[in-house]
Design an enzyme around this catalytic site. Structure first.
Site, short mmCIF file in Angstrom:
data_model
loop_
_atom_site.label_atom_id
_atom_site.label_comp_id
_atom_site.label_asym_id
_atom_site.label_seq_id
_atom_site.Cartn_x
_atom_site.Cartn_y
_atom_site.Cartn_z
N ARG A 53 0.85 -1.20 0.00
CA ARG A 53 0.00 0.00 0.00
C ARG A 53 0.88 1.24 0.00
O ARG A 53 0.60 2.23 -0.66
CB ARG A 53 -0.96 0.01 1.20
CG ARG A 53 -1.70 1.34 1.35
CD ARG A 53 -2.94 1.30 2.25
NE ARG A 53 -2.80 0.46 3.42
CZ ARG A 53 -2.03 0.75 4.48
NH1 ARG A 53 -1.33 1.87 4.52
NH2 ARG A 53 -1.96 -0.08 5.50
N TYR A 110 -17.31 15.78 -16.24
CA TYR A 110 -17.71 14.39 -16.02
C TYR A 110 -18.68 14.34 -14.85
O TYR A 110 -18.40 14.89 -13.77
CB TYR A 110 -16.46 13.54 -15.75
CG TYR A 110 -16.81 12.15 -15.28
CD1 TYR A 110 -17.61 11.33 -16.07
CD2 TYR A 110 -16.39 11.67 -14.05
CE1 TYR A 110 -17.97 10.06 -15.63
CE2 TYR A 110 -16.74 10.40 -13.61
CZ TYR A 110 -17.53 9.61 -14.41
OH TYR A 110 -17.90 8.36 -13.98
N ASP A 182 -8.29 18.46 -14.88
CA ASP A 182 -8.53 17.08 -15.29
C ASP A 182 -8.09 16.97 -16.75
O ASP A 182 -8.70 17.55 -17.65
CB ASP A 182 -10.02 16.75 -15.12
CG ASP A 182 -10.33 15.28 -15.42
OD1 ASP A 182 -9.61 14.69 -16.25
OD2 ASP A 182 -11.30 14.75 -14.84
N LYS A 207 -8.69 5.76 -19.31
CA LYS A 207 -9.02 6.25 -20.65
C LYS A 207 -7.80 6.17 -21.58
O LYS A 207 -7.30 5.10 -21.82
CB LYS A 207 -9.59 7.66 -20.52
CG LYS A 207 -10.71 7.78 -19.44
CD LYS A 207 -11.90 6.93 -19.77
CE LYS A 207 -13.04 6.83 -18.79
NZ LYS A 207 -12.98 7.31 -17.46
C1 LIG Z 1 -12.95 13.39 -17.51
C2 LIG Z 1 -13.07 12.30 -16.49
N1 LIG Z 1 -12.52 12.48 -15.27
C3 LIG Z 1 -12.61 11.53 -14.31
C4 LIG Z 1 -13.29 10.35 -14.53
C5 LIG Z 1 -13.39 9.34 -13.43
O1 LIG Z 1 -12.49 8.29 -13.65
P1 LIG Z 1 -12.74 6.76 -13.23
O2 LIG Z 1 -13.95 6.29 -13.98
O3 LIG Z 1 -11.47 6.09 -13.63
O4 LIG Z 1 -12.97 6.75 -11.77
C6 LIG Z 1 -13.87 10.12 -15.79
C7 LIG Z 1 -14.59 8.87 -16.05
O5 LIG Z 1 -15.25 8.73 -17.04
C8 LIG Z 1 -13.76 11.13 -16.78
O6 LIG Z 1 -14.31 10.98 -17.99
#
Ligand SMILES: Cc1ncc(COP(=O)(O)O)c(C=O)c1O
Length: 391
Positions: A53, A110, A182, A207
């Site tokens: 961890r 998101y 992000d 992604k």
């Molecule tokens: C732009 C964006 N940020 C964060 C996330 C969250 O990521 P995770 O699904 O890996 O938890 C997503 C998920 O689709 C996303 O599209």
């Protein structure tokens, strides 16, 4: 031996943090599927490894590589890998905010990020205000005396809006707030927010970084040593780490990030050309279009416009749903950034959780994650589905 030049992005993606394994010479970091490590006497750690961890060599390799991609040349930069993008976000929120603090959020993001703030952070005592990320003045106006964080996504999910990272960093810093970006949609290949003034980059590595729809993961990358130390402490204390196999999958994906992104960019461009000429479409949202309201900002801060494309269907929601149901090369599904093309209806799928909020998305919107197949095949698939759905 003379130092080898690893300045190029693809060279860093393949080599940073990935020296041949010291024990065997294995050319890729092995999956250290282990929980604990033998100590040479109490506290005699080999390479600093004590418990997985806290640290694991496969995760270390991924983290070093990510720091080298997002913040090349910044010695204090550090990355931390998590079990998901949302785990990374949660760790960040609980490290830099405390009850009573305020965060400015994107008004287009998101849905899960918005849900995390509204349903988890707000009950804990965090206040939030959504603001238009395309307008630095609107962000400045949303900043309150207790604002600690300005959070943006760029390009946004799913409306592909673009925020000016350098301008927003200036606005946030002038009021003593950190800027979080992000960078999931662009990936570090197309955009490096830390070099434009951002303080924290977050990723859903699920992604483009993973790139093959076979892993869920997240990451934080920062350049300030003290903030890095606090986040690393919380990464261990909260425990939402990326496991060794997941770290290995993301690291493997990263090796081909550059070649994949070039292909995502060009396939998306072809799809956009098809959609803009289609009379069933009322709007095509892609920052590479000269008509996109933030095209100039995108051109300034991105080296390509990415593989995400959204469009609005003239005939409305049912027609949009029918298009999603009629493709065969495009798979109907959530997520994005993999080699295969995906199609979805944000209003009913990824963004259902923001219905009724300021982040609600149009019901006639279709989102495409354009993959790296042959572009003529994905366009033919879309054309067939649109003919079936629209008549
Ligand atoms: C732009 C964006 N940020 C964060 C996330 C969250 O990521 P995770 O699904 O890996 O938890 C997503 C998920 O689709 C996303 O599209």
């Amino acid at each position: 031996m003379e130092a080898v030049n690893i300045d190029g992005f693809n060279t860093r993606a393949i080599h940073a943090g990935q020296e041949p394994d010291p024990l065997t010479g294995a050319v890729v970091p092995p999956i250290y599927q282990v929980s604990t490590y033998a100590q040479d006497g109490v506290g005699g750690l080999r390479g600093g490894y004590e418990y997985s961890r806290s640290a694991n060599p496969t995760r270390t390799a991924l983290q070093e590589c990510m720091a080298a991609l997002e913040a090349p040349g910044i010695d204090t930069a550090r990355a931390m890998a998590f079990a998901s993008g949302l785990a990374a976000e949660d760790t960040l929120i609980r490290t830099v905010l405390k009850p009573g603090d305020h965060a400015v959020l994107p008004n287009d993001a998101y849905g899960g990020t918005y849900r995390l703030f509204k349903k988890v952070a707000e009950p804990w005592g965090i206040q939030t205000t959504p603001a238009d990320i395309t307008n630095p003045e609107a962000i400045a106006a949303a900043i309150a005396p207790n604002t600690k964080l300005v959070w943006i996504e760029t390009p946004t999910n799913p409306l592909l809006n673009v925020g000016d990272i350098a301008a927003i960093a200036e606005v946030a810093h002038a009021k003593g707030a950190l800027l979080v970006v992000d960078n999931t949609f662009a990936s570090p290949y197309l955009q490096q927010p830390l070099l434009l003034g951002a303080d924290v980059v977050i990723h859903s590595t699920t992604k483009y970084l993973g790139g093959h729809s076979d892993v869920v993961g997240g990451a934080l990358v920062v350049k300030d040593a003290e903030l890095a130390e606090q986040l690393a402490y919380h990464q261990n204390a909260m425990g939402a780490i990326a496991g060794p196999f997941d770290s290995w999958l993301v690291l493997r994906g990263i090796k081909t990030l550059g070649v994949r992104m070039d292909r995502h960019n060009s396939n998306a461009h072809d799809v956009v050309n098809f959609l803009t000429a289609h009379d069933g479409v009322s709007a095509v949202l892609w920052p590479g279009l000269e008509s996109h309201p933030n095209h100039d900002v995108a051109k300034k801060q991105m080296s390509g416009f990415g593989g995400m494309v959204s469009f609005r269907v003239k005939k409305g929601e049912q027609a949009a749903l029918d298009i999603c149901a009629n493709t065969t090369v495009f798979t109907l599904g959530e997520s994005l950034g993999g080699v295969e093309s995906l199609i979805e209806h944000p209003g009913r799928m990824t963004h259902a959780s923001v219905a009724g909020s300021p982040l609600e998305v149009p019901s006639d919107l279709v989102r495409l994650s354009v993959g790296i197949e042959n572009s003529e095949d994905i366009i033919a698939d879309l054309e067939k589905a649109m003919t079936q759905a629209l008549g």
